[in-house]
Design an enzyme around this catalytic site. Sequence first.
Site, PDB file in Angstrom:
ATOM      1  N   ASP A   9       0.861  -1.185   0.000  1.00  0.00           N
ATOM      2  CA  ASP A   9       0.000   0.000   0.000  1.00  0.00           C
ATOM      3  C   ASP A   9       0.896   1.234   0.000  1.00  0.00           C
ATOM      4  O   ASP A   9       1.630   1.480   0.961  1.00  0.00           O
ATOM      5  CB  ASP A   9      -0.900  -0.020   1.231  1.00  0.00           C
ATOM      6  CG  ASP A   9      -1.995   1.041   1.176  1.00  0.00           C
ATOM      7  OD1 ASP A   9      -1.977   1.877   0.244  1.00  0.00           O
ATOM      8  OD2 ASP A   9      -2.875   1.034   2.063  1.00  0.00           O
ATOM      9  N   ASP A 104      -2.951   2.445  -6.101  1.00  0.00           N
ATOM     10  CA  ASP A 104      -1.854   2.489  -5.125  1.00  0.00           C
ATOM     11  C   ASP A 104      -1.777   1.273  -4.209  1.00  0.00           C
ATOM     12  O   ASP A 104      -1.120   1.304  -3.181  1.00  0.00           O
ATOM     13  CB  ASP A 104      -1.955   3.758  -4.268  1.00  0.00           C
ATOM     14  CG  ASP A 104      -3.243   3.816  -3.450  1.00  0.00           C
ATOM     15  OD1 ASP A 104      -4.149   2.997  -3.698  1.00  0.00           O
ATOM     16  OD2 ASP A 104      -3.348   4.684  -2.572  1.00  0.00           O
ATOM     17  N   GLU A 105      -2.436   0.179  -4.586  1.00  0.00           N
ATOM     18  CA  GLU A 105      -2.420  -1.026  -3.761  1.00  0.00           C
ATOM     19  C   GLU A 105      -2.312  -2.273  -4.627  1.00  0.00           C
ATOM     20  O   GLU A 105      -2.807  -2.298  -5.756  1.00  0.00           O
ATOM     21  CB  GLU A 105      -3.709  -1.145  -2.936  1.00  0.00           C
ATOM     22  CG  GLU A 105      -3.863  -0.139  -1.815  1.00  0.00           C
ATOM     23  CD  GLU A 105      -5.115  -0.440  -1.008  1.00  0.00           C
ATOM     24  OE1 GLU A 105      -5.220  -1.550  -0.445  1.00  0.00           O
ATOM     25  OE2 GLU A 105      -5.995   0.418  -0.955  1.00  0.00           O
TER      26      GLU A 105
END
Length: 357
Positions: A9, A104-105
Amino acid sequence: MFRVIAHVDMDAFFAAIEQRDNPALRGRPVIVGSPPHQRGVVCAASYEARRFGVRSAMPSATAARLCPQGIFIRPRMELYQAESRQILRLLQGTGGAVEQTSIDEAYLDWSALCPGQDADDALQQALPLARALKQRIRQERGLTASVGIAANKLLAKLASDWQKPDGLTLIAERDKVAFLRPLPVRVLPGVGPATERLLHQAGLYTLGQVQDYPGDLRELLGSFGPTLKRFAWGQDDRPLDLTDEVKSISSEETFARDTADRTELRACLRAQAAEIAAKLQRRRLAARTVQVKVRYGDFTTLTRQITVQDPVTEPVDLYRLGCWLLARDRLVCRPLRLLGLGVSNLTECTAWQLRLL
């Protein structure tokens, strides 16, 4: 072979990119979104701004009141998407299978790379991989990531949230039940406000209380009850989703007569937001991208969208973002034949995240 899953993350991704590219912003409360005088919304906030209560999907005017010294930066989505592709390249370079769940993960399956004598020994083998990945991200991209390691997706995601920012947390199989016991029920994927309320009414506030509850919770939560009970024990057999399928949910209405009546359009958008939020809840999902679609009497069709860093699930947030998109580009400049609202960039729904600000 024992299962080893990592969850990566990126920390305050949008704001961190702005701080990286402009050193004068480092250590300062950065708010990515339209300035407050333009009736905008917040797309993302740095950790410095989050300490004041600033969150994604919040009206910019509210963010400015909470954080008067906040520095508003207009979002640069093309840059964030390009950076996301660079991060994905680094993840793929570790040699494990990758499921990117949002900009973003991502989850990584390192099972084949981490042979061990038992489950916990295999997890320990992943620590050097995680440290090397974090170092590459920092050196090559100038950003930090938090990584969680566990035997399944549920625990890996909880682990990545545990020591943010720049964290590295491993949840051992022998420790998972004790780790989960004190946590509030809302940390589990799929536990939104409505489910949390039902659990509280039954006296279930922590995962330890859910673990001790006799029965599988079906009488309280229907078919989701047994799944939640397994989650509370740290059991999760979901595989990585390696498909490239585009996932979205939308709702549209074609009016009997073209209309520009604001009351009618707001009522329509509010109903669509409620419908989409209900579908997200049933699927245990949240959305980072909200889109509106309009069609005029001459069949000209326009779409506009906004992406926020922290996923949204609530109808009020979907409605607010939809209204903002319509107003920003003055899409109701003439009567509409059709109005639609949609969401994409879907991810697991976790109503509350264990983020240390």
